[in-house]
Enzyme design. Structure first.
Site, PDB file in Angstrom:
ATOM      1  N   HIS A  16       5.010   2.542 -49.623  1.00  0.00           N
ATOM      2  CA  HIS A  16       5.769   1.292 -49.532  1.00  0.00           C
ATOM      3  C   HIS A  16       5.725   0.530 -50.845  1.00  0.00           C
ATOM      4  O   HIS A  16       4.720  -0.088 -51.179  1.00  0.00           O
ATOM      5  CB  HIS A  16       5.193   0.438 -48.380  1.00  0.00           C
ATOM      6  CG  HIS A  16       5.959  -0.814 -48.110  1.00  0.00           C
ATOM      7  ND1 HIS A  16       5.377  -1.962 -47.627  1.00  0.00           N
ATOM      8  CD2 HIS A  16       7.275  -1.106 -48.283  1.00  0.00           C
ATOM      9  CE1 HIS A  16       6.294  -2.890 -47.495  1.00  0.00           C
ATOM     10  NE2 HIS A  16       7.452  -2.405 -47.890  1.00  0.00           N
ATOM     11  N   SER A  49       9.543  -0.445 -44.608  1.00  0.00           N
ATOM     12  CA  SER A  49       8.718  -1.644 -44.683  1.00  0.00           C
ATOM     13  C   SER A  49       8.281  -2.092 -43.298  1.00  0.00           C
ATOM     14  O   SER A  49       7.429  -2.970 -43.184  1.00  0.00           O
ATOM     15  CB  SER A  49       9.469  -2.770 -45.391  1.00  0.00           C
ATOM     16  OG  SER A  49      10.775  -2.864 -44.926  1.00  0.00           O
TER      17      SER A  49
HETATM   18  P1  NAI Z   1      19.982  -0.402 -49.467  1.00  0.00           P
HETATM   19  O1  NAI Z   1      20.899  -0.689 -48.335  1.00  0.00           O
HETATM   20  O2  NAI Z   1      20.130  -1.155 -50.754  1.00  0.00           O
HETATM   21  O3  NAI Z   1      20.068   1.161 -49.811  1.00  0.00           O
HETATM   22  C1  NAI Z   1      20.028   2.181 -48.849  1.00  0.00           C
HETATM   23  C2  NAI Z   1      20.801   3.367 -49.419  1.00  0.00           C
HETATM   24  O4  NAI Z   1      20.575   4.479 -48.579  1.00  0.00           O
HETATM   25  C3  NAI Z   1      22.301   3.151 -49.455  1.00  0.00           C
HETATM   26  O5  NAI Z   1      22.777   3.456 -50.764  1.00  0.00           O
HETATM   27  C4  NAI Z   1      22.846   4.112 -48.410  1.00  0.00           C
HETATM   28  O6  NAI Z   1      24.112   4.659 -48.768  1.00  0.00           O
HETATM   29  C5  NAI Z   1      21.798   5.180 -48.396  1.00  0.00           C
HETATM   30  N1  NAI Z   1      21.685   5.901 -47.118  1.00  0.00           N
HETATM   31  C6  NAI Z   1      21.694   5.373 -45.879  1.00  0.00           C
HETATM   32  N2  NAI Z   1      21.505   6.346 -44.954  1.00  0.00           N
HETATM   33  C7  NAI Z   1      21.372   7.519 -45.657  1.00  0.00           C
HETATM   34  C8  NAI Z   1      21.149   8.873 -45.285  1.00  0.00           C
HETATM   35  N3  NAI Z   1      21.034   9.229 -43.991  1.00  0.00           N
HETATM   36  N4  NAI Z   1      21.056   9.789 -46.255  1.00  0.00           N
HETATM   37  C9  NAI Z   1      21.192   9.450 -47.552  1.00  0.00           C
HETATM   38  N5  NAI Z   1      21.413   8.183 -47.965  1.00  0.00           N
HETATM   39  C10 NAI Z   1      21.497   7.232 -47.030  1.00  0.00           C
HETATM   40  O7  NAI Z   1      18.513  -0.564 -48.872  1.00  0.00           O
HETATM   41  P2  NAI Z   1      17.149  -0.903 -49.647  1.00  0.00           P
HETATM   42  O8  NAI Z   1      16.974  -2.370 -49.688  1.00  0.00           O
HETATM   43  O9  NAI Z   1      17.095  -0.127 -50.902  1.00  0.00           O
HETATM   44  O10 NAI Z   1      16.071  -0.360 -48.584  1.00  0.00           O
HETATM   45  C11 NAI Z   1      15.854   1.003 -48.398  1.00  0.00           C
HETATM   46  C12 NAI Z   1      14.560   1.222 -47.638  1.00  0.00           C
HETATM   47  O11 NAI Z   1      13.477   0.586 -48.342  1.00  0.00           O
HETATM   48  C13 NAI Z   1      14.518   0.661 -46.231  1.00  0.00           C
HETATM   49  O12 NAI Z   1      13.728   1.500 -45.435  1.00  0.00           O
HETATM   50  C14 NAI Z   1      13.848  -0.687 -46.422  1.00  0.00           C
HETATM   51  O13 NAI Z   1      13.223  -1.169 -45.262  1.00  0.00           O
HETATM   52  C15 NAI Z   1      12.824  -0.345 -47.487  1.00  0.00           C
HETATM   53  N6  NAI Z   1      12.338  -1.456 -48.293  1.00  0.00           N
HETATM   54  C16 NAI Z   1      13.195  -2.423 -48.738  1.00  0.00           C
HETATM   55  C17 NAI Z   1      12.713  -3.463 -49.530  1.00  0.00           C
HETATM   56  C18 NAI Z   1      13.641  -4.519 -50.027  1.00  0.00           C
HETATM   57  O14 NAI Z   1      13.157  -5.577 -50.475  1.00  0.00           O
HETATM   58  N7  NAI Z   1      14.930  -4.315 -50.014  1.00  0.00           N
HETATM   59  C19 NAI Z   1      11.298  -3.554 -49.902  1.00  0.00           C
HETATM   60  C20 NAI Z   1      10.502  -2.439 -49.453  1.00  0.00           C
HETATM   61  C21 NAI Z   1      11.008  -1.466 -48.641  1.00  0.00           C
END
Ligand code: NAI
Length: 505
Positions: free
Chosen positions: A144, A123
């Site tokens: 995104h 994001s």
């Molecule tokens: P989250 O923290 O809920 O989930 C991230 C997941 O990725 C975790 O389960 C973690 O174990 C896993 N992970 C971390 N590093 C890893 C790796 N090297 N290999 C495999 N798995 C790995 O985060 P969320 O909120 O789902 O965000 C994920 C992405 O989406 C980020 O880039 C964030 O900026 C983006 N994003 C988030 C939004 C939101 O509202 N939460 C909206 C739009 C985009």
């Protein structure tokens, strides 16, 4: 470029809130989806959670049981990244860290075929930087999604410097085939939505800091006059101040401290205090069990009003005239500069000047300004401000007139552009600059703001509706009042006004 066929296997990496939602969207659209997370068991748990959620929708009669079974059957948890090798599209939704994401993309490039598209759900990171150093940066693209991905329609398709047109178009078509509303954008800080939305928060925060009104009143005006789903204070309490402040701060930094994006000290203080909003039990509002929801301020008056005089056109506020007539009040129409006279009061739509300044410049006593409404024919509340020296009888007359039209009047301090007008003018200005810099087309920018944030109207279409000369005048007056470049009008807005054209012609 056509969408990926449903034969193409999709891999989603990161089974957190976003990854799980994206996997569900792709599976619902008919793809086989493999979900991988570095934490053991996370992907399987996420699939169970999707199954349970879909089960609830089946129970509520919103989804066929067969569809649930078919969707869940298409989802598979992987225990190793190697099992993603035969994917046609990999979407990563892992932690928001440039180095970690880059390492993952390098690993994927070695693993997947040269045709496989590598998409990031980032994001805030630069897609250009994510792709730098890869052998095939042309197949890296931002995809995104918004949270929750199965519900929110918008997908920003983000092209980095090296992203090929074919890749961006394929992802755009694929997102559309998945039932989403995709927009094309370039890899610039905040892309479209997180950039163009900044003034929505910033103008309310500034108004609160200046004591223009309390949170409940400002929020009510944004809802009841502006037709936004929520005001800035209830919305940032929901988003979380840590998250919202961090986005503002990163956009501000990325644009080399452009004052247009200046973060709010008031919001920083909430973050410092741990008052993060709903999730911590307190933000601008309190959320504990016995907290009372504060009410918006409302003026009350009951003066007899039988006639009023409209001089010229009230512009975008003309809808008010029909409403006044429908309330049984006689409207006398004559030529003039766009004023409404009720008893001693002179009412005008704000043009971005303070009432005191305008009253002095125009030699107008008892001047009362009204704020912008998205639709004056239906608004249930309007913001008012008045010039010092305005008589209480004049104010009573205006409040009584509005009450007869079933419009609540909320008083604001004498501030330039009140609250809805200054916010919408600044949203349109930011949208105009984004269009000028080719961050997106006018149509895509408006679509992004409506589909991503549920805005009642795209900022550029809204500015067209208000009239671009009026929007420009508002910004020039705001800039004059504050003496700050924050309110500098976009060149594109000035150009349209000079040409007599509109954003959407
Ligand atoms: P989250 O923290 O809920 O989930 C991230 C997941 O990725 C975790 O389960 C973690 O174990 C896993 N992970 C971390 N590093 C890893 C790796 N090297 N290999 C495999 N798995 C790995 O985060 P969320 O909120 O789902 O965000 C994920 C992405 O989406 C980020 O880039 C964030 O900026 C983006 N994003 C988030 C939004 C939101 O509202 N939460 C909206 C739009 C985009």
């Amino acid at each position: 470029m056509r969408a990926l066929s449903t034969e193409a296997k999709i891999a989603v990496i990161g089974a957190g809130a976003m990854g799980a939602g994206i996997a569900q969207v792709a599976a619902q659209a008919g793809h086989s989806v493999t979900l991988y997370d570095m934490r053991d068991g996370s992907a399987a748990q996420a699939i169970d959670a999707i199954d349970r959620q879909l089960g609830k929708r089946v129970e509520a009669g919103k989804l066929d049981a067969d569809k649930r079974t078919a969707t869940v059957a298409r989802l598979k948890a992987a225990d190793s990244i190697e099992s993603l090798a035969d994917s046609g599209l990999v979407i990563e939704a892992i932690v928001e860290d440039l180095d970690v994401k880059r390492r993952l993309l390098t690993q994927l490039e070695a693993l997947c075929s040269a045709e496989c598209i590598l998409a990031s759900n980032t994001s805030s990171l630069s897609v250009t930087a994510l792709a730098a150093g890869l052998q095939h940066p042309e197949r890296v693209v931002g995809m995104h999604f918004f949270n929750p991905a199965p519900v929110m329609a918008l997908v920003e398709v983000v092209s980095g410097l090296a992203t090929s047109r074919a890749t961006a178009r394929c992802i755009h078509s694929t997102a559309a085939a998945w039932g989403k509303k995709p927009v094309h954008t370039r890899s610039t800080p905040g892309f479209i939505v997180n950039r163009v939305a900044r003034p929505f928060y910033a103008e309310s925060l500034r108004a609160l800091q200046e004591g223009v009104a309390d949170c409940a009143t400002l929020d009510a005006l944004m809802r009841d006059a502006g037709a936004f789903r929520m005001g800035a204070f209830e919305l940032t309490d929901l988003i979380g101040h840590d998250v919202n402040y961090a986005v503002t701060y990163s956009v501000f930094n990325a644009y080399y401290n452009d004052m247009r994006f200046q973060p709010s000290l008031m919001q920083k203080e909430l973050v410092d205090a741990g008052h993060l909003g709903r999730k911590s039990g307190q933000g601008f509002y309190r959320y504990d069990a016995d907290a009372e929801k504060p009410r918006a301020d409302e003026l009350s008056a009951d003066s007899p009003v039988e006639t009023c005089v409209v001089e010229g056109s009230l512009g975008v506020a003309d809808g008010l005239i029909e409403r006044i007539k429908a309330a049984g009040i006689t409207v006398i129409q004559r030529d003039g500069r766009g004023l409404l006279r009720v008893g001693d009061a002179v009412v005008a739509l704000s043009d971005g000047r303070m009432a005191c300044q305008r009253s002095q410049e125009e030699g107008q006593a008892n001047l009362i300004l009204i704020d912008l409404a998205k639709d004056y024919a239906n608004a249930s509340r309007l913001g008012l401000s008045y010039a010092k020296g305005t008589s209480s009888e004049a104010l009573d007359q205006v409040v009584s007139l509005l009450a007869k039209c079933e419009i609540k009047a909320s008083l604001l301090a004498d501030t330039p552009g009140l609250i809805v007008l200054r916010t919408v003018a600044m949203l349109a200005n930011e949208a105009a600059d984004a269009a000028l810099h080719n961050v997106g087309s006018a149509a895509d920018i408006d679509l992004a703001m409506c589909a991503g944030l549920n805005y009642p109207l795209g900022p550029l279409a809204w500015a067209d509706q208000i009239g671009l000369p009026a929007v420009l005048k508002t910004l020039i007056n705001l800039q004059g009042a504050y003496g700050e470049e924050r309110y500098r009008p976009s060149l594109l807005l000035r150009r349209h006004v000079a040409q007599g054209s509109r954003f959407h012609d």
